[in-house]
Write a protein that holds these residues in place. Structure first.
Motif, PDB file in Angstrom:
ATOM      1  N   GLN A 361      33.788  -0.769   4.086  1.00  0.00           N
ATOM      2  CA  GLN A 361      33.185  -1.594   3.043  1.00  0.00           C
ATOM      3  C   GLN A 361      31.661  -1.617   3.163  1.00  0.00           C
ATOM      4  N   ARG A 362      31.153  -1.653   4.410  1.00  0.00           N
ATOM      5  CA  ARG A 362      29.699  -1.653   4.605  1.00  0.00           C
ATOM      6  C   ARG A 362      29.096  -0.331   4.152  1.00  0.00           C
ATOM      7  N   VAL A 363      29.770   0.779   4.492  1.00  0.00           N
ATOM      8  CA  VAL A 363      29.285   2.099   4.073  1.00  0.00           C
ATOM      9  C   VAL A 363      29.296   2.202   2.551  1.00  0.00           C
ATOM     10  N   LEU A 364      30.368   1.733   1.929  1.00  0.00           N
ATOM     11  CA  LEU A 364      30.482   1.774   0.474  1.00  0.00           C
ATOM     12  C   LEU A 364      29.364   0.961  -0.184  1.00  0.00           C
ATOM     13  N   GLN A 365      29.087  -0.243   0.370  1.00  0.00           N
ATOM     14  CA  GLN A 365      28.033  -1.080  -0.170  1.00  0.00           C
ATOM     15  C   GLN A 365      26.667  -0.411  -0.031  1.00  0.00           C
ATOM     16  N   THR A 366      26.419   0.206   1.138  1.00  0.00           N
ATOM     17  CA  THR A 366      25.150   0.908   1.353  1.00  0.00           C
ATOM     18  C   THR A 366      24.996   2.056   0.360  1.00  0.00           C
ATOM     19  N   GLY A 367      26.085   2.785   0.111  1.00  0.00           N
ATOM     20  CA  GLY A 367      26.043   3.878  -0.852  1.00  0.00           C
ATOM     21  C   GLY A 367      25.727   3.398  -2.250  1.00  0.00           C
ATOM     22  N   ASN A 368      26.338   2.284  -2.648  1.00  0.00           N
ATOM     23  CA  ASN A 368      26.065   1.727  -3.979  1.00  0.00           C
ATOM     24  C   ASN A 368      24.610   1.290  -4.114  1.00  0.00           C
ATOM     25  N   GLU A 369      24.095   0.653  -3.052  1.00  0.00           N
ATOM     26  CA  GLU A 369      22.701   0.222  -3.090  1.00  0.00           C
ATOM     27  C   GLU A 369      21.756   1.413  -3.175  1.00  0.00           C
ATOM     28  N   PHE A 370      22.084   2.509  -2.446  1.00  0.00           N
ATOM     29  CA  PHE A 370      21.256   3.712  -2.485  1.00  0.00           C
ATOM     30  C   PHE A 370      21.281   4.330  -3.882  1.00  0.00           C
ATOM     31  N   ASP A 371      22.469   4.361  -4.482  1.00  0.00           N
ATOM     32  CA  ASP A 371      22.610   4.909  -5.830  1.00  0.00           C
ATOM     33  C   ASP A 371      21.767   4.121  -6.833  1.00  0.00           C
ATOM     34  N   GLN A 372      21.778   2.803  -6.729  1.00  0.00           N
ATOM     35  CA  GLN A 372      20.988   1.972  -7.635  1.00  0.00           C
ATOM     36  C   GLN A 372      19.496   2.200  -7.437  1.00  0.00           C
ATOM     37  N   ASP A 373      19.076   2.334  -6.175  1.00  0.00           N
ATOM     38  CA  ASP A 373      17.655   2.574  -5.896  1.00  0.00           C
ATOM     39  C   ASP A 373      17.201   3.905  -6.480  1.00  0.00           C
ATOM     40  N   VAL A 374      18.011   4.963  -6.329  1.00  0.00           N
ATOM     41  CA  VAL A 374      17.656   6.284  -6.860  1.00  0.00           C
ATOM     42  C   VAL A 374      17.561   6.250  -8.386  1.00  0.00           C
ATOM     43  N   ARG A 375      18.534   5.581  -9.018  1.00  0.00           N
ATOM     44  CA  ARG A 375      18.503   5.470 -10.476  1.00  0.00           C
ATOM     45  C   ARG A 375      17.251   4.735 -10.952  1.00  0.00           C
ATOM     46  N   ALA A 376      16.875   3.678 -10.223  1.00  0.00           N
ATOM     47  CA  ALA A 376      15.678   2.923 -10.600  1.00  0.00           C
ATOM     48  C   ALA A 376      14.423   3.776 -10.444  1.00  0.00           C
ATOM     49  N   MET A 377      14.362   4.578  -9.364  1.00  0.00           N
ATOM     50  CA  MET A 377      13.207   5.452  -9.147  1.00  0.00           C
ATOM     51  C   MET A 377      13.116   6.519 -10.242  1.00  0.00           C
ATOM     52  N   LEU A 378      14.242   7.111 -10.641  1.00  0.00           N
ATOM     53  CA  LEU A 378      14.239   8.121 -11.701  1.00  0.00           C
ATOM     54  C   LEU A 378      13.799   7.521 -13.038  1.00  0.00           C
ATOM     55  N   LEU A 379      14.284   6.319 -13.320  1.00  0.00           N
ATOM     56  CA  LEU A 379      13.893   5.648 -14.563  1.00  0.00           C
ATOM     57  C   LEU A 379      12.389   5.387 -14.586  1.00  0.00           C
ATOM     58  N   ARG A 380      11.856   4.928 -13.457  1.00  0.00           N
ATOM     59  CA  ARG A 380      10.418   4.660 -13.374  1.00  0.00           C
ATOM     60  C   ARG A 380       9.622   5.950 -13.547  1.00  0.00           C
ATOM     61  N   ALA A 381      10.094   7.045 -12.933  1.00  0.00           N
ATOM     62  CA  ALA A 381       9.392   8.324 -13.053  1.00  0.00           C
ATOM     63  C   ALA A 381       9.390   8.806 -14.493  1.00  0.00           C
ATOM     64  N   ASN A 382      10.499   8.665 -15.197  1.00  0.00           N
ATOM     65  CA  ASN A 382      10.569   9.090 -16.590  1.00  0.00           C
ATOM     66  C   ASN A 382       9.650   8.250 -17.480  1.00  0.00           C
ATOM     67  N   LEU A 383       9.566   6.958 -17.195  1.00  0.00           N
ATOM     68  CA  LEU A 383       8.686   6.090 -17.979  1.00  0.00           C
ATOM     69  C   LEU A 383       7.232   6.483 -17.779  1.00  0.00           C
ATOM     70  N   LEU A 384       6.860   6.751 -16.512  1.00  0.00           N
ATOM     71  CA  LEU A 384       5.484   7.154 -16.221  1.00  0.00           C
ATOM     72  C   LEU A 384       5.141   8.483 -16.888  1.00  0.00           C
ATOM     73  N   ARG A 385       6.101   9.411 -16.894  1.00  0.00           N
ATOM     74  CA  ARG A 385       5.862  10.719 -17.519  1.00  0.00           C
ATOM     75  C   ARG A 385       5.713  10.563 -19.029  1.00  0.00           C
ATOM     76  N   ALA A 386       6.554   9.709 -19.626  1.00  0.00           N
ATOM     77  CA  ALA A 386       6.454   9.478 -21.074  1.00  0.00           C
ATOM     78  C   ALA A 386       5.119   8.838 -21.421  1.00  0.00           C
ATOM     79  N   GLU A 387       4.674   7.921 -20.547  1.00  0.00           N
ATOM     80  CA  GLU A 387       3.389   7.253 -20.769  1.00  0.00           C
ATOM     81  C   GLU A 387       2.247   8.268 -20.735  1.00  0.00           C
ATOM     82  N   GLY A 388       2.353   9.265 -19.804  1.00  0.00           N
ATOM     83  CA  GLY A 388       1.303  10.285 -19.681  1.00  0.00           C
ATOM     84  C   GLY A 388       1.280  11.262 -20.828  1.00  0.00           C
ATOM     85  N   ASN A 389       2.378  11.473 -21.528  1.00  0.00           N
ATOM     86  CA  ASN A 389       2.437  12.427 -22.639  1.00  0.00           C
ATOM     87  C   ASN A 389       1.926  11.866 -23.947  1.00  0.00           C
ATOM     88  N   ARG A 390       1.623  10.556 -23.965  1.00  0.00           N
ATOM     89  CA  ARG A 390       1.156   9.951 -25.215  1.00  0.00           C
ATOM     90  C   ARG A 390      -0.282  10.379 -25.524  1.00  0.00           C
TER      91      ARG A 390
END
Length: 390
Positions: A361-390
């Motif tokens: 259960q601890r490993v599963l929870q850590t994996g879920n938290e890692f997945d959420q962090d990666v998704r948040a980082m990708l979303l932030r990177a895409n927003l920054l890239r979109a901001e730069g293309n304006r």
């Protein structure tokens, strides 16, 4: 190891245990001054009715201290308690009371005139000091409600930068308030935060020895073993260790508790109890604190082991097997100990959770938290890239 015993270890320890001798009232009272000295002496007198000599000694010292001040109402109260038992030197002094009351009335009129003049001339610093003088006046005459109002009015005039000694006093006051409210965890934290600047500057309320005793007992009753050791808490708290040096008994019982030397720890607690019951702030909390400390010791004793011999455990905790079973049953029912009791063989068996499932259960929870962090980082990177293309 299946069956665990500390009986031999405890019996081999020969550390000195404090004596259960009668409280040295004179030495105790010397730690305080002013109103709290009188209040503590009168509290002792009220709670040692079965010891007439101790009671009269406390009342005699309270009488002597009161006559140094200006509280005639408190003077009358202690006289009523003495009831002529201390001889002709400790009787009603009408002349003294009249003189003090007359001077008090004159002083009050003078303070009122001065404060009104300060208000008329809008001298802020003088107004602030005028309220302070009124607070001191009311406090010395036992009008604590009026004293509080005057001090609050002073504080409202101009906020002051707090000096270290003032911060230490405020933490002591907060600790006492939490203790009175039975919030022992918060009380412990406030007493543990008191700095060395306190010294004897607040002995009209609390002595440095009290900081060690109140803070130490509240910490034992509310902190887990890791918190006791933490540098910001008790054992490794350099500042608090200075206070503990003033009360070696409390220092030793804390160290014994942390080191799992429960027999010695309980001996210290037992020998301290009679005098703690005469403490004006601790009296109503001693039984609760002692019960919580004992329960924590029972839990800590059983925690690391698969099974425990109840006879050996009863020897350590200085009780009968039947009595120990009742204590353990309560803790098991309250879900504080995960175990079952074999009453026939007098053995406590731990019920350890499924370690494999817990790890998964601890490993599963850590994996879920890692997945959420990666998704948040990708979303932030895409927003920054979109901001730069304006």
């Amino acid at each position: 190891m299946e069956i665990y015993s500390k009986g031999d270890e405890e019996s081999s320890r020969n550390r000195p245990i404090i004596s259960g001798e009668q409280l040295d009232i004179e030495a105790y009272a010397s730690l305080y001054q002013g109103r709290t000295k009188i209040a503590r002496l009168m509290f002792i007198a009220e709670h040692c009715c079965d010891n007439a000599s101790m009671q009269l000694e406390a009342l005699r010292m309270a009488y002597d201290e009161i006559t140094k001040g200006e509280d005639t109402q408190l003077f009358r109260e202690v006289l009523q308690k003495i009831d002529g038992r201390l001889g002709p030197n400790y009787t009603m002094d009408v002349a003294w009371c009249d003189s003090v009351d007359r001077r008090a009335e004159q002083r009050k009129k003078k303070l009122e005139t001065e404060l009104n003049a300060y208000k008329t001339n809008l001298i802020k610093e003088s107004i602030r000091m005028g309220y302070n003088d009124f607070g001191d006046f009311y406090y010395s005459h036992g009008a604590l409600g009026d004293a509080f109002k005057s001090y609050v009015s002073k504080a409202e005039q101009k906020p002051e930068a707090l000096e270290p000694v003032t911060v230490a006093k405020l933490r002591c006051a907060a600790g006492l308030a939490h203790l009175e409210a039975k919030k022992y965890d918060l009380a412990a934290r406030k007493f543990l935060e008191v700095g060395p600047d306190l010294g004897s500057s607040y002995n009209e309320v609390i002595a440095s020895q009290d900081v060690a005793t109140y803070g130490g007992l509240c910490a034992l009753a509310s902190f887990d073993r890791a918190e006791l050791k933490a540098c910001s808490k008790v054992i490794d708290n350099v500042s608090f260790q200075n206070f503990l040096e003033l009360v070696p008994e409390v220092r030793e019982l804390i160290n014994d508790f942390y080191s799992c030397h429960y027999g010695s720890c309980l001996d210290y607690l037992g020998n301290l109890k009679a005098n703690l019951l005469l403490d004006i702030h601790l009296h109503d909390h001693v039984e609760t604190l002692y019960d919580q400390i004992r329960n924590k010791a029972l839990i800590q004793y059983t925690h690391p082991f698969v099974s425990v011999d109840l006879q050996m455990m009863a020897n350590v905790f200085k009780t009968s097997v039947a009595g120990l079973e009742k204590e353990l049953e309560t803790l098991i029912t309250d879900n504080q100990i995960q175990a079952r009791i074999d009453s026939h063989n007098k053995i406590l068996y731990a019920r350890h959770p499924d370690q494999k499932n817990a790890t998964f259960q601890r490993v599963l929870q850590t994996g879920n938290e890692f997945d959420q962090d990666v998704r948040a980082m990708l979303l932030r990177a895409n927003l920054l890239r979109a901001e730069g293309n304006r």
